[in-house]
Design a protein around this motif. Structure first.
Motif, PDB file in Angstrom:
ATOM      1  N   LEU A   1      31.107  79.146  46.165  1.00 21.02           N
ATOM      2  CA  LEU A   1      29.545  78.945  46.704  1.00 21.02           C
ATOM      3  C   LEU A   1      29.441  77.244  47.061  1.00 21.02           C
ATOM      4  O   LEU A   1      28.835  77.116  48.178  1.00 21.02           O
ATOM      5  N   LEU A   2      29.490  76.556  46.028  1.00 22.40           N
ATOM      6  CA  LEU A   2      29.132  75.379  46.083  1.00 22.40           C
ATOM      7  C   LEU A   2      29.969  74.540  47.221  1.00 22.40           C
ATOM      8  O   LEU A   2      29.426  73.808  48.120  1.00 22.40           O
ATOM      9  N   SER A   3      31.336  74.669  47.239  1.00 26.13           N
ATOM     10  CA  SER A   3      32.055  74.133  48.545  1.00 26.13           C
ATOM     11  C   SER A   3      31.707  74.619  49.623  1.00 26.13           C
ATOM     12  O   SER A   3      31.472  73.570  50.755  1.00 26.13           O
ATOM     13  N   SER A   4      31.376  75.735  49.765  1.00 27.54           N
ATOM     14  CA  SER A   4      30.946  76.269  51.229  1.00 27.54           C
ATOM     15  C   SER A   4      29.388  75.927  51.633  1.00 27.54           C
ATOM     16  O   SER A   4      29.149  75.430  52.751  1.00 27.54           O
ATOM     17  N   VAL A   5      28.499  75.901  50.519  1.00 26.01           N
ATOM     18  CA  VAL A   5      27.067  75.699  50.999  1.00 26.01           C
ATOM     19  C   VAL A   5      26.928  73.924  51.060  1.00 26.01           C
ATOM     20  O   VAL A   5      26.316  73.631  52.114  1.00 26.01           O
ATOM     21  N   ALA A   6      27.719  73.142  50.464  1.00 20.77           N
ATOM     22  CA  ALA A   6      27.535  71.819  50.368  1.00 20.77           C
ATOM     23  C   ALA A   6      28.101  71.540  51.915  1.00 20.77           C
ATOM     24  O   ALA A   6      27.472  70.566  52.660  1.00 20.77           O
ATOM     25  N   LEU A   7      29.098  71.960  52.385  1.00 19.81           N
ATOM     26  CA  LEU A   7      29.619  71.778  53.632  1.00 19.81           C
ATOM     27  C   LEU A   7      28.813  72.144  54.809  1.00 19.81           C
ATOM     28  O   LEU A   7      28.540  71.435  55.755  1.00 19.81           O
ATOM     29  N   ALA A   8      28.028  73.330  54.567  1.00 14.60           N
ATOM     30  CA  ALA A   8      27.099  73.811  55.503  1.00 14.60           C
ATOM     31  C   ALA A   8      25.794  72.838  55.705  1.00 14.60           C
ATOM     32  O   ALA A   8      25.595  72.479  56.647  1.00 14.60           O
ATOM     33  N   LEU A   9      25.542  72.504  54.596  1.00  8.59           N
ATOM     34  CA  LEU A   9      24.240  71.393  54.597  1.00  8.59           C
ATOM     35  C   LEU A   9      24.677  70.115  55.314  1.00  8.59           C
ATOM     36  O   LEU A   9      23.984  69.447  55.910  1.00  8.59           O
ATOM     37  N   ALA A  10      25.848  69.668  54.752  1.00 10.41           N
ATOM     38  CA  ALA A  10      26.256  68.247  55.536  1.00 10.41           C
ATOM     39  C   ALA A  10      26.494  68.546  56.874  1.00 10.41           C
ATOM     40  O   ALA A  10      26.285  67.505  57.546  1.00 10.41           O
ATOM     41  N   ALA A  11      27.224  69.730  57.332  1.00 10.18           N
ATOM     42  CA  ALA A  11      27.079  69.961  58.589  1.00 10.18           C
ATOM     43  C   ALA A  11      25.943  70.042  59.663  1.00 10.18           C
ATOM     44  O   ALA A  11      26.104  69.855  60.865  1.00 10.18           O
ATOM     45  N   THR A  12      24.917  70.226  59.073  1.00  7.23           N
ATOM     46  CA  THR A  12      23.596  70.551  59.890  1.00  7.23           C
ATOM     47  C   THR A  12      22.945  69.062  60.437  1.00  7.23           C
ATOM     48  O   THR A  12      22.822  68.176  59.619  1.00  7.23           O
ATOM     49  N   GLY A  13      22.448  69.261  61.502  1.00  5.37           N
ATOM     50  CA  GLY A  13      21.805  67.980  62.082  1.00  5.37           C
ATOM     51  C   GLY A  13      22.866  66.668  62.429  1.00  5.37           C
ATOM     52  O   GLY A  13      22.650  65.599  62.149  1.00  5.37           O
ATOM     53  N   GLY A  14      24.126  67.428  62.908  1.00  4.55           N
ATOM     54  CA  GLY A  14      25.101  66.291  63.327  1.00  4.55           C
ATOM     55  C   GLY A  14      26.325  66.224  62.549  1.00  4.55           C
ATOM     56  O   GLY A  14      27.438  65.898  62.841  1.00  4.55           O
ATOM     57  N   GLY A  15      26.164  66.477  61.261  1.00  2.00           N
ATOM     58  CA  GLY A  15      27.451  66.622  60.332  1.00  2.00           C
ATOM     59  C   GLY A  15      28.067  65.104  59.975  1.00  2.00           C
ATOM     60  O   GLY A  15      29.308  65.380  59.528  1.00  2.00           O
ATOM     61  N   ASP A  16      27.421  64.225  59.920  1.00  2.00           N
ATOM     62  CA  ASP A  16      28.100  63.004  59.580  1.00  2.00           C
ATOM     63  C   ASP A  16      28.408  62.834  57.832  1.00  2.00           C
ATOM     64  O   ASP A  16      29.409  62.072  57.511  1.00  2.00           O
ATOM     65  N   ALA A  17      27.843  63.785  57.297  1.00  2.00           N
ATOM     66  CA  ALA A  17      28.104  63.503  56.047  1.00  2.00           C
ATOM     67  C   ALA A  17      29.352  64.246  55.397  1.00  2.00           C
ATOM     68  O   ALA A  17      29.987  64.497  54.140  1.00  2.00           O
ATOM     69  N   VAL A  18      29.975  65.167  56.348  1.00  2.00           N
ATOM     70  CA  VAL A  18      31.144  66.225  55.939  1.00  2.00           C
ATOM     71  C   VAL A  18      32.381  65.774  55.285  1.00  2.00           C
ATOM     72  O   VAL A  18      32.755  66.011  54.316  1.00  2.00           O
ATOM     73  N   PRO A  19      32.824  64.511  56.062  1.00  2.00           N
ATOM     74  CA  PRO A  19      34.086  63.838  55.559  1.00  2.00           C
ATOM     75  C   PRO A  19      33.667  63.329  53.957  1.00  2.00           C
ATOM     76  O   PRO A  19      34.602  63.584  53.084  1.00  2.00           O
ATOM     77  N   SER A  20      32.569  62.911  53.762  1.00  2.00           N
ATOM     78  CA  SER A  20      32.179  62.197  52.579  1.00  2.00           C
ATOM     79  C   SER A  20      31.992  63.577  51.493  1.00  2.00           C
ATOM     80  O   SER A  20      32.572  63.463  50.316  1.00  2.00           O
ATOM     81  N   VAL A  21      31.377  64.644  52.070  1.00  2.00           N
ATOM     82  CA  VAL A  21      31.428  65.729  50.913  1.00  2.00           C
ATOM     83  C   VAL A  21      32.760  66.397  50.516  1.00  2.00           C
ATOM     84  O   VAL A  21      33.149  66.532  49.445  1.00  2.00           O
ATOM     85  N   ARG A  22      33.757  66.328  51.357  1.00  2.00           N
ATOM     86  CA  ARG A  22      35.191  66.679  51.109  1.00  2.00           C
ATOM     87  C   ARG A  22      35.575  65.743  50.091  1.00  2.00           C
ATOM     88  O   ARG A  22      36.096  66.112  49.226  1.00  2.00           O
TER      89      ARG A  22
END
Ligand code: PA5
Length: 359
Positions: free
Chosen positions: A151-172
């Motif tokens: 759940l955490l890996s899916s949801v952290a990516l979803a939150l990071a992807a919202t509003g432009g998604g700049d945080a996605v690479p760092s979450v990964r």
């Protein structure tokens, strides 16, 4: 035996995070959310209960300095009035059958805010499939709270992807690094070793099993961590546990500590956030030490739990990993099977009978 299964699931956490990231990626997960939400979204609503909602609360805590807007995580089946068709929304229910979450789906849909969904199947999966909402299926067959890494890996990516998604690479990369570090700590525990000072699962379980436990963190934004400890102690060890809402508790609750008749305060250290003003950091430290002194003078035991070394994400998630393992050991010491939650299930049954008497 389900005690062994729960321990295996707990020890899976680093693998669930690592493989969960790969699975999400392979299914185009953060991209589908980015495509479905407005790049200007400044408010987000995420609904869920119990072991599912905690993945959103902990993701929000980890992303506190990189989110583009506020995230409200709701566990009440009545949607707040501000949520409308412009709001980014998500729903998490491991089973996909939880009535509060299905009720939120109906209200979101009627307001034109089609949510992304994370579940292992169920009615929620059906509804998202039939409407074309972004949906990530996580592996079935777990107790919801034991599917935390999925759940955490899916949801952290979803939150990071919202509003432009700049945080996605760092979450990964942060989650990948944390998973590797947790796997190292797991090797200590597997060998029955005490691990780092203050992080010995056996010693903590022996000190806390059957006692009144109060869990404290230094920042309101880290409160989700204290809730994970509470929820795991309650569902796995069947032991009611209290969260201390520091710094607020220093303005009210501690007046009553001396009258509790004993108990154990667990202070979970958490990595500092970047950019905290020096005066805030000094004030926080002073308030915290004063609160811990009040606890000692009130006759409460104080257990200071350091994080595993590493990044902020690693340190934070190491405290989740420890909670999960300590709660299983507490259950074992008390002769309790940690997996079944029949009382919790009886509440779900009562609602089902009432809302759907013919089914
Ligand atoms: O951990 C648990 O079993 C519970 O806290 C559940 O997560 C909670 O009852 C909600 O169910 P679900 O996660 O299936 O939506």
């Amino acid at each position: 035996m389900s005690l062994e299964r729960m321990r295996d699931w707990v020890f899976e956490l680093p693998d669930q995070i690592r493989i969960g990231l790969e699975r999400a990626e392979a299914r185009g997960w953060p991209e589908s959310i980015r495509a479905a939400t407005s790049a200007n979204a400044h408010a987000m609503f995420v609904g869920g209960m119990g072991g599912s909602a905690v993945s959103a609360r902990l993701s929000r805590a980890l992303l506190i300095d990189s989110l583009r807007g506020s995230v409200e995580i709701g566990s009440d089946p009545h949607l707040p009035g501000w949520v409308d068709g412009e709001t980014s929304a998500g729903l998490i229910s491991y089973s996909g059958e939880t009535w509060e979450v299905l009720a939120l789906w109906e209200q979101l849909a009627s307001r034109g805010a089609l949510p992304w969904v994370v579940s292992c199947g169920g009615e929620l999966a059906e509804r998202s499939r039939s409407t074309g909402a972004p949906h990530l299926l996580v592996p079935p067959g777990y107790a919801p709270r034991a599917a935390f890494g999925w759940l955490l890996s899916s949801v952290a990516l979803a939150l990071a992807a919202t509003g432009g998604g700049d945080a996605v690479p760092s979450v990964r990369s942060q989650l990948g690094e944390a998973a590797a570090a947790l796997a190292e700590e797991r090797e200590f525990w597997r060998k029955g070793s005490a691990g780092a000072a203050g992080r010995d699962p056996e010693a903590l379980a022996s000190a806390l099993a059957g006692r009144r436990v109060l869990v404290l963190v230094a920042r309101e934004s880290d409160l989700a961590l204290a809730y994970r400890w509470k929820n795991q102690f309650e569902e796995n060890a069947k032991q009611v546990t209290q969260v201390v809402a520091f710094p607020e508790a220093g303005h009210n609750e501690i007046e009553g500590w001396a009258r509790l008749g004993g108990g154990e305060v667990v202070f979970l250290e958490t990595p500092a956030r970047a950019g905290e003003p020096a005066r805030v950091a000094r004030g926080r430290d002073a308030a915290l030490e004063a609160v811990l002194d009040v606890a000692r003078q009130a006759g409460l035991g104080v257990h200071r739990v350091p994080t595993a070394p590493g990044s902020r994400w690693t340190g934070f998630l190491s405290q989740v990993f420890l909670a999960d393992f300590v709660s299983i050991r507490m259950a074992e010491q008390r002769g309790i099977d940690p997996e079944p939650v029949p009382v919790l299930g009886s509440i779900k049954d009562a609602v089902r009978r009432h809302l759907d008497p013919g089914a």
